[in-house]
Design a protein around this motif. Structure first.
Motif, PDB file in Angstrom:
ATOM      1  N   VAL A 274       0.836  -1.191   0.000  1.00 57.34           N
ATOM      2  CA  VAL A 274       0.000   0.000   0.000  1.00 57.34           C
ATOM      3  C   VAL A 274       0.874   1.246   0.000  1.00 57.34           C
ATOM      4  CG1 VAL A 274      -1.957  -1.110   1.157  1.00 57.34           C
ATOM      5  CG2 VAL A 274      -0.168  -0.029   2.526  1.00 57.34           C
ATOM      6  N   ALA A 275       0.304   2.343  -0.441  1.00 59.17           N
ATOM      7  CA  ALA A 275       0.987   3.636  -0.428  1.00 59.17           C
ATOM      8  C   ALA A 275       0.038   4.668   0.160  1.00 59.17           C
ATOM      9  CB  ALA A 275       1.380   4.037  -1.841  1.00 59.17           C
ATOM     10  N   PHE A 276       0.628   5.645   0.862  1.00 55.69           N
ATOM     11  CA  PHE A 276      -0.169   6.737   1.403  1.00 55.69           C
ATOM     12  C   PHE A 276       0.703   7.986   1.438  1.00 55.69           C
ATOM     13  CE2 PHE A 276       1.700   4.505   4.972  1.00 55.69           C
ATOM     14  CZ  PHE A 276       2.138   5.497   5.830  1.00 55.69           C
ATOM     15  N   PRO A 277       0.084   9.178   1.527  1.00 56.48           N
ATOM     16  CA  PRO A 277       0.859  10.421   1.495  1.00 56.48           C
ATOM     17  C   PRO A 277       1.791  10.544   2.702  1.00 56.48           C
ATOM     18  CG  PRO A 277      -1.487  10.853   1.254  1.00 56.48           C
ATOM     19  CD  PRO A 277      -1.346   9.413   1.597  1.00 56.48           C
ATOM     20  N   ALA A 278       3.023  10.956   2.455  1.00 56.08           N
ATOM     21  CA  ALA A 278       4.000  11.121   3.528  1.00 56.08           C
ATOM     22  C   ALA A 278       3.535  12.150   4.550  1.00 56.08           C
ATOM     23  CB  ALA A 278       5.341  11.522   2.934  1.00 56.08           C
ATOM     24  N   SER A 279       2.724  13.092   4.150  1.00 58.03           N
ATOM     25  CA  SER A 279       2.232  14.122   5.065  1.00 58.03           C
ATOM     26  C   SER A 279       1.437  13.521   6.228  1.00 58.03           C
ATOM     27  CB  SER A 279       1.382  15.145   4.316  1.00 58.03           C
ATOM     28  OG  SER A 279       0.274  14.512   3.710  1.00 58.03           O
ATOM     29  N   ALA A 280       0.906  12.320   6.062  1.00 53.55           N
ATOM     30  CA  ALA A 280       0.141  11.665   7.129  1.00 53.55           C
ATOM     31  C   ALA A 280       1.016  11.323   8.329  1.00 53.55           C
ATOM     32  CB  ALA A 280      -0.532  10.401   6.596  1.00 53.55           C
TER      33      ALA A 280
END
Length: 77
Positions: A36-42
């Protein structure tokens, strides 16, 4: 809302690279084996003085867009 559980173990330096914008996406392997990938800002909501370590739940919209990152368990020591 679909969700997936992941293990994250990132050093403070790795988190800083994400925070400074050198890396836009965080890639992780879900506990069930999916990637999975998610925004680093999280990460800004969960990073501590030593980085990030523990089990987290990623929640996505029905369209597959990232919605939230929530800690569900700390590492066992």
């Amino acid at each position: 809302m679909p969700s997936v559980d992941i293990w994250l173990s990132l050093s403070r330096k790795q988190c800083l690279d994400y925070y400074q914008g050198q890396v836009q996406q965080v890639y992780a392997q879900a506990l069930d084996g999916r990637r999975v990938a998610f925004p680093a800002s999280a990460l800004s909501r969960v990073v501590g003085k030593d980085g990030v370590e523990g089990y987290y739940r990623l929640s996505f919209s029905s369209a597959g867009r990232f919605e939230s990152l929530m800690k569900i368990a700390a590492p066992q020591r």
